[in-house]
Design a protein around this motif. Structure first.
Motif, PDB file in Angstrom:
ATOM      1  N   UNK A 198     136.347 133.306 115.283  1.00  0.00           N
ATOM      2  CA  UNK A 198     136.490 134.577 115.926  1.00  0.00           C
ATOM      3  C   UNK A 198     137.819 135.378 115.830  1.00  0.00           C
ATOM      4  N   UNK A 199     137.432 136.497 116.614  1.00  0.00           N
ATOM      5  CA  UNK A 199     139.166 137.554 116.626  1.00  0.00           C
ATOM      6  C   UNK A 199     140.274 136.678 117.150  1.00  0.00           C
ATOM      7  N   UNK A 200     139.896 135.975 117.547  1.00  0.00           N
ATOM      8  CA  UNK A 200     141.193 135.033 118.539  1.00  0.00           C
ATOM      9  C   UNK A 200     140.768 133.514 117.861  1.00  0.00           C
ATOM     10  N   UNK A 201     142.044 133.439 117.917  1.00  0.00           N
ATOM     11  CA  UNK A 201     142.567 131.567 118.707  1.00  0.00           C
ATOM     12  C   UNK A 201     141.785 131.238 119.347  1.00  0.00           C
ATOM     13  N   UNK A 202     140.851 129.736 119.361  1.00  0.00           N
ATOM     14  CA  UNK A 202     140.124 128.826 120.674  1.00  0.00           C
ATOM     15  C   UNK A 202     141.431 128.581 121.259  1.00  0.00           C
TER      16      UNK A 202
END
Length: 181
Positions: A115-119
C-alpha cells in the motif's frame, strides 16, 4: 546429473512433515523451524560456515548441535541428516517447503499487501478477511509493505496470484489505452 539442495528440499520437507503428522507435532515443528529460520536469517555468516569446504566437519557438527539445542527430536534429526548428507545449504528451502505444506493442511494463506501508506489494524483485519473469503481459506497471514510509488490502492500477492488494485497500475493502463493507435 547431481541434484541441488533446492531440488531435494521437498523430499526432506515431505518426510519431516509426515513424521510430524504421525507424532501430532506439526505445529511444534513449524514453530521450531520458523525460529530456526529467524536465527539463520539474523546470522548472515551461519550458512556460509556450515557450507564452507574449509571449516572442519567437527566444527560444523558442533554448530548444528548448538542450532538444534532445545528443539524436538524431529528438528534435531533433520539438521543432523542435512549436515551429514551435505545438504545443509538447502535448509531454507526445506523450511519453506514445510511451511507451504503446513499452511495448505491448516487452511492458511500467506499474502503480501503493498500500500502507499501503512494500514491501520482495522484495515489490515478487513483485508485479511477479504483475502480469506476470496481464496476460501480459514486464516491469512499478512505481510505489509509500504511503497509510495503505487499512489493509492492495494496490491495483494500470494504464492499463486496477484491482485493489483493500485492507482499506479490503473494510470499505466489508462496511459496505454490513450496512446494506442
Amino acid at each position: 546429473m547431481a541434484l541441488t539442495d533446492r531440488a531435494v528440499a521437498p523430499r526432506y520437507a515431505k518426510a519431516l512433515f509426515e513424521a510430524a503428522e504421525d507424532q501430532q507435532l506439526q505445529s511444534q515443528v513449524h514453530d521450531e523451524l520458523q525460529a530456526l529460520l529467524g536465527v539463520v536469517e539474523q546470522e548472515a555468516g551461519l550458512m556460509q560456515l556450515l557450507t564452507s569446504q574449509t571449516v572442519p566437519q567437527q566444527a560444523k557438527t558442533e554448530l548444528v548441535a548448538a542450532m538444534s539445542d532445545g528443539a524436538s527430536d524431529l528438528v534435531k534429526n533433520l539438521l543432523t541428516i542435512l549436515a551429514g548428507n551435505g545438504r545443509i545449504g538447502g535448509l531454507k528451502d526445506v523450511i519453506d517447503d514445510y511451511e507451504r505444506r503446513y499452511e495448505a493442511t491448516n487452511g492458511i494463506l500467506s499474502a503480501t499487501a503493498t500500500t502507499a501508506v501503512a494500514l491501520t489494524d482495522d484495515q489490515a483485519a478487513a483485508l485479511r478477511q477479504a483475502i480469506a473469503k476470496k481464496f476460501d481459506v480459514q486464516r491469512v497471514t499478512l505481510t505489509q509493505k509500504v511503497d509510495a510509488h503505487i499512489v493509492g490502492g492495494v496490491k495483494v500477492e500470494t504464492g499463486t496470484a496477484i491482485i493489483d488494485g493500485t492507482v499506479a497500475t490503473r494510470l499505466k493502463k489508462l496511459h496505454t489505452l490513450l496512446t494506442a493507435k
